[in-house]
Write a protein that holds these residues in place. Structure first.
Motif, PDB file in Angstrom:
ATOM      1  N   TYR A 239      13.533   8.446  57.411  1.00 13.44           N
ATOM      2  CA  TYR A 239      14.369   8.314  57.887  1.00 13.44           C
ATOM      3  C   TYR A 239      15.388   8.636  58.985  1.00 13.44           C
ATOM      4  N   TYR A 240      14.925  10.409  58.874  1.00 17.71           N
ATOM      5  CA  TYR A 240      15.671  10.484  59.755  1.00 17.71           C
ATOM      6  C   TYR A 240      15.693  10.587  61.254  1.00 17.71           C
ATOM      7  N   ASP A 241      14.724   9.942  61.522  1.00 15.97           N
ATOM      8  CA  ASP A 241      14.348  10.026  62.742  1.00 15.97           C
ATOM      9  C   ASP A 241      15.151   8.733  63.355  1.00 15.97           C
ATOM     10  N   HIS A 242      15.569   7.964  62.342  1.00 18.03           N
ATOM     11  CA  HIS A 242      16.338   6.871  62.878  1.00 18.03           C
ATOM     12  C   HIS A 242      17.787   7.265  62.589  1.00 18.03           C
ATOM     13  N   ALA A 243      17.905   8.358  62.773  1.00 15.91           N
ATOM     14  CA  ALA A 243      19.465   8.917  61.921  1.00 15.91           C
ATOM     15  C   ALA A 243      19.566   9.687  62.699  1.00 15.91           C
ATOM     16  N   GLY A 244      19.495  10.986  63.124  1.00 17.38           N
ATOM     17  CA  GLY A 244      19.480  12.114  64.355  1.00 17.38           C
ATOM     18  C   GLY A 244      21.204  12.800  63.336  1.00 17.38           C
ATOM     19  N   ALA A 245      20.626  14.377  64.387  1.00 17.89           N
ATOM     20  CA  ALA A 245      22.096  15.089  63.461  1.00 17.89           C
ATOM     21  C   ALA A 245      23.335  14.225  63.268  1.00 17.89           C
ATOM     22  N   LEU A 246      23.702  13.504  64.282  1.00 21.13           N
ATOM     23  CA  LEU A 246      25.138  13.036  64.924  1.00 21.13           C
ATOM     24  C   LEU A 246      25.504  12.443  63.569  1.00 21.13           C
ATOM     25  N   ARG A 247      24.510  11.052  63.131  1.00 23.11           N
ATOM     26  CA  ARG A 247      25.132  10.636  62.446  1.00 23.11           C
ATOM     27  C   ARG A 247      24.964  10.477  60.793  1.00 23.11           C
ATOM     28  N   ASP A 248      24.116  11.817  60.695  1.00 20.43           N
ATOM     29  CA  ASP A 248      23.528  12.055  58.980  1.00 20.43           C
ATOM     30  C   ASP A 248      24.510  13.133  58.652  1.00 20.43           C
ATOM     31  N   MET A 249      25.578  14.390  59.480  1.00 22.48           N
ATOM     32  CA  MET A 249      26.082  14.744  59.437  1.00 22.48           C
ATOM     33  C   MET A 249      27.963  14.699  60.230  1.00 22.48           C
ATOM     34  N   GLY A 250      27.398  14.167  62.032  1.00 25.54           N
ATOM     35  CA  GLY A 250      28.908  14.473  62.431  1.00 25.54           C
ATOM     36  C   GLY A 250      30.191  13.445  62.438  1.00 25.54           C
ATOM     37  N   GLN A 251      29.639  12.125  62.302  1.00 30.33           N
ATOM     38  CA  GLN A 251      30.237  11.040  61.665  1.00 30.33           C
ATOM     39  C   GLN A 251      31.488  11.425  60.475  1.00 30.33           C
ATOM     40  N   ASN A 252      30.241  11.790  59.042  1.00 30.04           N
ATOM     41  CA  ASN A 252      31.577  12.461  58.185  1.00 30.04           C
ATOM     42  C   ASN A 252      31.792  13.330  57.911  1.00 30.04           C
ATOM     43  N   HIS A 253      30.820  14.694  57.687  1.00 26.90           N
ATOM     44  CA  HIS A 253      31.052  16.074  57.290  1.00 26.90           C
ATOM     45  C   HIS A 253      32.078  16.291  58.196  1.00 26.90           C
ATOM     46  N   MET A 254      31.477  16.619  59.377  1.00 26.14           N
ATOM     47  CA  MET A 254      32.179  17.562  60.623  1.00 26.14           C
ATOM     48  C   MET A 254      33.572  17.622  60.767  1.00 26.14           C
ATOM     49  N   LEU A 255      33.509  15.488  61.036  1.00 27.99           N
ATOM     50  CA  LEU A 255      35.211  15.145  61.765  1.00 27.99           C
ATOM     51  C   LEU A 255      35.935  14.516  60.417  1.00 27.99           C
ATOM     52  N   GLN A 256      35.160  15.057  59.233  1.00 25.68           N
ATOM     53  CA  GLN A 256      36.380  15.186  58.117  1.00 25.68           C
ATOM     54  C   GLN A 256      37.062  16.656  57.725  1.00 25.68           C
ATOM     55  N   MET A 257      35.946  18.026  58.431  1.00 22.02           N
ATOM     56  CA  MET A 257      36.136  19.263  58.162  1.00 22.02           C
ATOM     57  C   MET A 257      37.752  18.829  59.049  1.00 22.02           C
ATOM     58  N   ILE A 258      37.211  18.166  59.918  1.00 23.39           N
ATOM     59  CA  ILE A 258      38.247  18.700  61.709  1.00 23.39           C
ATOM     60  C   ILE A 258      39.243  18.516  60.694  1.00 23.39           C
ATOM     61  N   THR A 259      39.898  16.911  60.176  1.00 26.96           N
ATOM     62  CA  THR A 259      40.929  16.453  59.699  1.00 26.96           C
ATOM     63  C   THR A 259      41.724  17.281  58.898  1.00 26.96           C
ATOM     64  N   MET A 260      40.583  18.340  58.091  1.00 25.89           N
ATOM     65  CA  MET A 260      41.777  18.707  56.808  1.00 25.89           C
ATOM     66  C   MET A 260      41.655  19.682  57.600  1.00 25.89           C
ATOM     67  N   MET A 261      41.381  20.824  58.670  1.00 25.43           N
ATOM     68  CA  MET A 261      41.822  21.493  59.446  1.00 25.43           C
ATOM     69  C   MET A 261      42.814  21.850  60.695  1.00 25.43           C
ATOM     70  N   ALA A 262      43.127  20.867  60.807  1.00 25.82           N
ATOM     71  CA  ALA A 262      44.157  19.156  62.063  1.00 25.82           C
ATOM     72  C   ALA A 262      45.131  18.714  61.647  1.00 25.82           C
ATOM     73  N   MET A 263      45.493  18.336  60.412  1.00 24.39           N
ATOM     74  CA  MET A 263      46.052  17.281  59.819  1.00 24.39           C
ATOM     75  C   MET A 263      47.514  17.841  59.437  1.00 24.39           C
ATOM     76  N   GLU A 264      48.301  17.196  59.097  1.00 19.60           N
ATOM     77  CA  GLU A 264      50.441  17.592  60.037  1.00 19.60           C
ATOM     78  C   GLU A 264      50.554  17.734  58.329  1.00 19.60           C
TER      79      GLU A 264
END
Length: 519
Positions: A239-264
């Motif tokens: 499974y992981y070989d068709h996903a990778g770290a960017l899709r598995d963690m970056g698209q959801n967890h990492m970007l969501q945490m950026i929004t929490m830190m940066a939101m108005e």
């Protein structure tokens, strides 16, 4: 931020839960223990029921035994101390279901109506799809065509990540679901948004007068977000070989945490207003227009053979189910910019990977340092002030500042004020899934991702994936047990920064300050 006090009671104690994938790992480890904790804490009354659904044949008694075993192993509260276990277990029912057979959904409708009447649930239905994303559409159609949505109460669909594989697949999936459910009825789970310290980011920012005036590019030098794992891909290599770290963690967890830190600050403390502000952050992310820009701002890596806790571990390409020539990333680091008035010029550094030295999730806010040519800075080297949100496994808030070293004339040392929330609350800190299930049953969508958030995140990630795929950008190998490739260190060094240590005492720190506690 927790909004339960402000919201009216939408009926969390009157819910019929449909758990699709009830014999799977997610249900066993997270969902059943979460429901039990809600019941033990009085957040679910007697007017609820759970229907477990999977293809595997099970009797009600066998299913209830499975639920009890999962609670004994994974729940915060132990069932052996519960004298009302039989009363709780009576609310659980199992039905073997082939999701491709409409007639079985019609049988499910009969079962649901019987449980609804037995427990006086009022027609409120929460469908939790712990299934592969490609099944979401067909299940939604059969729920509708099987008559399961024809009730007087509310209906809500809870779905797990990943929501698609890229933007086109996510759009197709969303179109299928929206043929049956309205957007406000769809609850897309990102379990990181249910974690205590992620939600606490909003409180620290907006409930403290001495932080919000400093929360901008005039005072903050950079923000670092680390989400590290010690494990490899284990049995998920295929499974992981068709996903990778960017899709598995970056698209959801990492970007969501950026929004929490940066939101108005939202204009109102309502779910849609809060999510509106998160969407504005995603719209403000600086777009990478070329493969060259991606190469300058994003590092991808793959773990090689190495050591973890003194024991040799295989490299990614040696894992079961992984091709010998795989170019899938198990690590990525990126320098991201939020191009708006508040954050212009402030880099957000994010990194995530497998086979790293420790398992941790932390956010480090590095404030701008004092000028080099004034007063104390001319006599000693001052370290920048840091504010750290420790999300996992330790939960807490850490503040590093400079102070005079006792007994010296000009000695200045960094000191720590460290609040460990998990140390205070201990094992009974609510799990993320407890909060999110409770919120979904109450109709509070604050910590679930809206479709426009998902789409914007995929647009950002797809550009990176396209550059990697079409232009064969460099894949850096790193030994297992290290903090990733050297290129990730250089990503910060070229801006005059460094990755701060995580999951413990920061280097150079003297901990003689009295810890901050809630007592």
């Amino acid at each position: 931020m927790t909004h339960t006090a402000e919201l009216p009671d939408f009926g969390a104690d009157r819910t019929l839960f449909f758990i699709f994938g009830a014999t799977g790992d997610l249900a066993r480890r997270k969902l059943f223990p979460a429901i039990y904790s809600l019941f033990r804490e009085g957040k679910l009354s007697e007017r609820f029921a759970v229907i477990g659904l999977a293809r595997r044949p099970r009797t009600n008694e066998q299913f209830r035994d499975d639920v009890k075993h999962s609670i004994e192993e994974f729940a915060r509260y132990k069932s052996e101390k519960d004298h009302n276990w039989e009363q709780f277990a009576e609310h659980f029912h199992y039905m073997s279901l082939d999701i491709n057979k409409l007639e079985q959904f019609q049988q499910l409708k009969t079962v649901a109506e019987q449980l609804d009447a037995k427990f006086d649930i009022g027609g409120n239905r929460l469908f939790y799809l712990a299934l592969a994303p490609e099944l979401f559409g067909s299940v939604s159609y059969n729920l509708r065509d099987g008559g399961l949505l024809e009730t007087e109460g509310w209906r809500r669909l809870v779905i797990e990540k990943p929501f698609g594989y890229d933007l086109p697949s996510a759009e197709k999936l969303n179109e299928q679901i929206r043929q049956v459910f309205q957007e406000e009825e769809v609850y897309r789970i990102d379990h990181y948004l249910g974690k205590e310290m992620v939600q606490n980011i909003e409180v620290v920012r907006f409930a403290n007068a001495f932080f919000e005036p400093l929360w901008n590019n005039k005072y903050i030098a950079n923000i670092q977000i680390t989400l590290s794992e010690t494990v490899g891909v284990e049995e998920r290599g295929g499974y992981y070989d068709h996903a990778g770290a960017l899709r598995d963690m970056g698209q959801n967890h990492m970007l969501q945490m950026i929004t929490m830190m940066a939101m108005e600050p939202p204009s109102r403390m309502e779910p849609e207003d809060i999510r509106d502000e998160k969407v504005k952050v995603l719209r403000s992310l600086r777009v990478f227009h070329s493969p060259e820009e991606v190469a300058r701002h994003v590092v991808r890596g793959q773990y090689d053979t190495g050591e973890m806790k003194g024991k040799p571990v295989p490299g990614y390409r040696d894992e079961e189910g992984v091709p010998d020539d795989s170019a899938t990333e198990t690590y990525f680091a990126a320098k991201v910019f939020v191009d708006n008035f508040r954050w212009a010029g402030v880099p957000f550094y994010i990194r995530t990977g497998k086979r790293l030295p420790v398992k941790t999730t932390e956010v480090v806010v590095e404030f701008k340092n004092m000028p080099d040519n004034v007063y104390f800075s001319r006599k000693t080297k001052l370290e920048p002030n840091l504010l750290v949100f420790r999300v996992n496994p330790t939960e807490g808030i850490y503040l590093k500042m400079n102070a005079k070293q006792p007994g010296s004339q000009w000695g200045i040392v960094p000191i720590a004020m460290d609040f460990c929330q998990s140390c205070e609350v201990g094992i009974n800190t609510p799990e993320a899934y407890e909060r999110l299930l409770y919120d979904a049953a109450r109709g509070d969508s604050t910590y679930f991702t809206r479709w426009d958030e998902v789409a914007l995140a995929w647009r950002f990630v797809d550009r990176i994936e396209s550059a990697w795929r079409d232009h064969s950008s460099e894949l850096h190998r790193y030994p297992a047990g290290t903090w990733g490739p050297d290129a990730a260190q250089q990503l910060l060094a070229e801006d005059g920064f460094k990755w701060w240590p995580v999951n413990g005492q920061l280097e150079g720190e003297v901990v003689w300050a009295t810890p901050v506690t809630s007592k």
